[in-house]
Design an enzyme around this catalytic site. Structure first.
Site, PDB file in Angstrom:
ATOM      1  N   ASP A 151      -3.661  31.476 -17.060  1.00 42.28           N
ATOM      2  CA  ASP A 151      -2.663  30.993 -16.101  1.00 42.28           C
ATOM      3  C   ASP A 151      -2.948  29.593 -15.601  1.00 42.28           C
ATOM      4  OD1 ASP A 151      -4.903  31.525 -14.500  1.00 42.28           O
ATOM      5  OD2 ASP A 151      -3.635  31.967 -12.766  1.00 42.28           O
ATOM      6  N   CYS A 209      29.070  35.171 -45.078  1.00 37.50           N
ATOM      7  CA  CYS A 209      27.992  36.149 -45.231  1.00 37.50           C
ATOM      8  C   CYS A 209      26.657  35.439 -45.154  1.00 37.50           C
ATOM      9  CB  CYS A 209      28.123  36.904 -46.551  1.00 37.50           C
ATOM     10  SG  CYS A 209      27.811  35.861 -47.984  1.00 37.50           S
ATOM     11  N   ASP A 221      -8.464  35.479 -19.733  1.00 37.83           N
ATOM     12  CA  ASP A 221      -9.135  34.676 -18.724  1.00 37.83           C
ATOM     13  C   ASP A 221      -9.327  35.562 -17.492  1.00 37.83           C
ATOM     14  OD1 ASP A 221     -10.051  32.161 -17.529  1.00 37.83           O
ATOM     15  OD2 ASP A 221      -8.265  32.373 -16.278  1.00 37.83           O
ATOM     16  N   ASP A 238      -6.489  26.489 -19.308  1.00 39.27           N
ATOM     17  CA  ASP A 238      -6.260  27.476 -20.376  1.00 39.27           C
ATOM     18  C   ASP A 238      -5.319  26.944 -21.456  1.00 39.27           C
ATOM     19  OD1 ASP A 238      -7.797  29.484 -19.096  1.00 39.27           O
ATOM     20  OD2 ASP A 238      -6.102  29.977 -17.810  1.00 39.27           O
ATOM     21  N   CYS A 284      25.593  31.979 -46.584  1.00 40.04           N
ATOM     22  CA  CYS A 284      25.985  30.724 -45.923  1.00 40.04           C
ATOM     23  C   CYS A 284      24.833  30.139 -45.107  1.00 40.04           C
ATOM     24  CB  CYS A 284      27.167  30.960 -44.985  1.00 40.04           C
ATOM     25  SG  CYS A 284      28.666  31.548 -45.817  1.00 40.04           S
TER      26      CYS A 284
END
Length: 764
Positions: free
Chosen positions: A649, A30, A446, A653, A33
């Site tokens: 991208d 259960c 951006d 950045d 653990c």
């Protein structure tokens, strides 16, 4: 031995880059653990992090510790373990499904064994009400039933008692402990009544064999139903693995051979025919086609591919036949990495889930104490038969309080939520990002490559005199053919698309001269041409007239106007711009409608920035921002109390993506940006942002529902099981009802988590 490989003391080969391992763990009873397993692994030298997924029964370990040492640590903690197969291995997934199916059948079989005895006994007690031992005949009859119940405990409930024994040996307690104590106590008490009825008060000579059999049967049924429901949460991984081609047609030595994709080598030439899947990542060397990439990016429109274009494993070739050179194979393909990232994210925990693990770790011992206290209260202050009432209350508390539902609440929702995001082309790196994304209050975008396409294109050709569009564009492309400048490349590409320029035109420009800060000049087909800014026109005495106002209007519209003159006379103004993506405006509107403050960041000049911001409906923007200043802008918003998402991208950045509360990388961008981000948008559309946030909110809402239900069930169920209502109603909860409730509470959590599979981000 290859360089960089070393043999560990345990005998395992380890390479410097081996930092992530996944283990399948046996014997996890259960949620209590989870903490124990993670603690055992984190105590090992070299382990940086360990996260247990209770729903999958897997543990992800980061670090350089040998696999053998990890397995040994888990065995010492009372669990079995083995290394999981690769996430992208279709055979491994099939093997796991086969093992799960076998386990499901075993649980159903054991459920039938237990209920075949428990149900008749339960019906007998309801019809006759006689479950007591008063005569020698009853002693013999119930002794036979007791032995049959013992057989049920061995045949159908052995795993509970073995698990409880392992936990006891390791000085811990889990679900198996509670079930073993509850059913074992009921059976032992009943056998005492059978053998020594005179030692027990008349009113307490009741046997509880039906409770033992029914509890074992119902909990096995609950585990089986839970296993089936859990299997549905892996649908996203199954679909991703299903995208992989099984074979590839490679060209070797002039022959075309169909081979398993595992045998495809780097730089192999691979042929793909219409309707076939791309087997590995590569670069087109022959042919032209359109490829459906929706399974990876979520973008429904097929993408045209020709010489030099990249293709990705798992995508579907729609129309033409192509040959490509394999550039990434095996586990290095984008699809394999995506599968690995999704699986690791499904195994990770959001902060809210770690709280549940901590509570679960202390819950079982607390329940055992409450059960003992409950029994003592009944023994000292309860009505006759006090022993029977004490036994029933203690057993019911033990059975009803198992925290399985608590342990399943978070991982089930995370698995489904991350899978849903992947289907929409959104890759979530970890559970923390999943949770934080739901709280974002400000989003920094951006401009170049995020709001805009990221590649300049010719937007306007305003001609003068007798000149026409095609003639001007052709000459301009010939003039700029040798330049690497992005604006020059945009003009050449535009001419190519219109069929106005080809390789045969290259070199037609002679006497080429670059005029610093102004433009270029050359002679083409005997004509002197000039191409540049207004200053170049003035210095070369080219009359621009009313076209100056036209150029200024184009500049105000975020375009870069350039003057083109032939033989000393103005022929045209050519404007180039980085166009706004088709759906950027709608996507930004979605973010704003969700109450998110949208801010644009760009290194461009203020006029261009303002023009783009006005077009897309952004009121706040920062222009002329240097790369090193981007992270400062993120921090400035954080200082205002905003939970900041950053989307970009480019390499410049990366620092801002890393420092933001949640970094979003456009998947069409650079690998550095993607590695720095918490969430990757596989398609270039900003709708992925709104989708990611919507999935995040839905997942967190689902987790909270599950946790609330589990907490209420466990916290509220214990007092009822202890008999708090008995003084008011005269009713005491049956251990059988507790067993059924406990089994189906986990099923409820799993079912609620699976509701997320119906979630559609674009509808929100």
């Amino acid at each position: 031995m290859p360089a960089g490989t070393e043999i560990c003391a345990s005998g395992d080969k380890m390479t410097p880059e081996q930092t992530h391992q996944e283990l399948l763990v046996d014997g996890v009873g259960c949620a209590s653990c989870v903490k124990k397993i993670e603690t055992a692994l984190k105590a090992l030298p070299g382990v940086e992090a360990a996260e247990m997924n209770f729903a999958q029964r897997t543990v992800s370990v980061s670090g350089i510790t040998p696999t053998a040492d990890l397995i040994k640590a888990l065995e010492n903690a009372g669990y079995g373990a083995k290394l999981a197969e690769a996430a992208s291995d279709d055979a491994a997934m099939a093997e796991k499904e086969k093992a799960d199916e076998a386990y499901y059948k075993r649980l159903i079989r054991e459920m039938f064994v237990a209920l075949s005895l428990g149900v008749p006994l339960m019906l007998y007690s309801l019809v006759t009400g006689e479950m007591s031992v008063n005569t020698a005949g009853e002693q013999v009859g119930w002794l036979i039933v007791g032995l049959m119940t013992l057989a049920v405990m061995v045949l159908a409930g052995k795993h509970f008692y073995v698990g409880a024994w392992h936990s006891f040996k390791n000085h811990s307690a889990n679900m198996d402990t509670l079930i073993a104590l509850g059913t074992g106590t009921a059976w032992l008490y009943s056998m005492v009544v059978v053998f020594f009825p005179q030692a027990v008060p008349d009113m307490a000579r009741h046997v509880y064999f039906e409770a033992t059999a029914m509890i074992i049967g119902l909990i096995n049924l609950g585990l089986a139903l839970e296993l089936k429901a859990r299997g549905r949460t892996s649908e996203a991984i199954k679909r991703l693995i299903g995208l992989q081609a099984k074979t590839a047609r490679v060209i070797r030595g002039g022959d075309e051979l169909d081979i398993p994709i595992e045998r495809v080598l780097l730089n192999d030439r691979v042929r793909v025919r219409p309707g076939e899947k791309i087997p590995v990542d590569g670069e087109v060397t022959e042919g032209h086609t359109s490829i459906d990439e929706s399974m990876l990016t979520g973008e429904p429109m097929p993408v045209e591919k020709t010489l030099g274009d990249k293709v990705s494993a798992g995508t579907l070739n729609k129309s033409g036949s192509i040959v490509f050179k394999a550039t990434r194979v095996g586990k290095d393909t984008a699809l394999a990495q995506i599968i690995g990232m999704v699986k690791r994210a499904q195994n990770s925990k959001p902060p809210i889930g770690r709280l549940a693990d901590v509570i679960s770790a202390y819950f079982v011992p607390t329940v055992m104490i409450i059960a003992v206290l409950s029994a003592l209260v009944w023994l000292n202050w309860g009505p006759d038969p006090v022993v029977a009432f004490a036994l029933v209350s203690a057993t019911t508390v033990l059975i009803i309080a198992c925290p399985c539902a608590l342990g399943l609440a978070t991982p089930m929702s995370v698995m489904v939520g991350v899978g849903k995001a992947a289907e929409a082309g959104v890759l979530i790196r970890n559970g923390e990002a999943l949770q934080t994304a739901s709280k974002i209050t400000a989003m920094i975008l951006d401009k170049t490559g995020t709001i805009t396409v990221g590649a300049p294109k010719v937007t306007d050709v305003v001609t003068a005199g007798e000149w026409n569009h095609d003639a001007v564009l052709r000459l301009a492309a010939i003039l700029e053919a040798g330049s690497e400048h992005p604006l020059a490349q945009a003009i050449v590409e535009s001419a190519k698309e219109s069929g106005l320029y080809s390789a045969v035109n290259r070199g037609l420009a002679t006497h080429f001269q670059a005029i610093s800060g102004q433009g270029v000049s050359a002679v083409i087909e005997g004509k002197a041409v000039l191409f540049g800014n207004e200053k170049l026109m003035r210095e070369q005495a080219v009359e621009a007239g009313d076209f100056v106002a036209t150029a200024q209007a184009l500049a105000a519209d975020a375009k870069t106007p350039m003057y083109f003159a032939v033989e000393g006379k103005l022929a045209a103004i050519i404007a180039v711009a980085d166009p706004i993506k088709n759906d950027s405006i709608a996507a930004i509107k979605r973010l704003q409608n969700n109450g998110i403050r949208v801010v644009m960041l760009t290194g461009d000049n203020r006029a261009t920035a303002k023009a783009v911001a006005d077009k897309v409906g952004i009121k706040e923007f920062f222009a002329e921002v240097l790369p090193e200043q981007k992270s400062q802008k993120v921090q400035a918003l954080q200082m205002e109390g905003e939970i900041v998402g950053m989307t970009g991208d480019g390499i410049n950045d990366a620092p801002a993506l890393a420092i933001a509360n949640v970094g979003f990388a456009i998947g069409t961008g650079t690998d550095v940006a993607i590695e720095s981000a918490d969430i990757t948008l596989m398609r270039g559309s900003l709708h992925g942002l709104a989708d990611a946030i919507a999935v995040s909110k839905a997942t967190l809402r689902n987790i909270k529902q599950n946790l609330f239900g589990a907490f209420i069930y466990n916290v509220a169920g214990v007092p009822f099981a202890a008999g708090v209502l008995y003084p008011l109603t005269g009713m005491l909860l049956s251990p059988v009802i507790a067993g059924a409730a406990m089994a189906f509470s986990s099923l409820t959590v799993v079912t609620n988590a699976n509701r997320l599979r119906l979630f559609k981000a674009q509808d929100h």
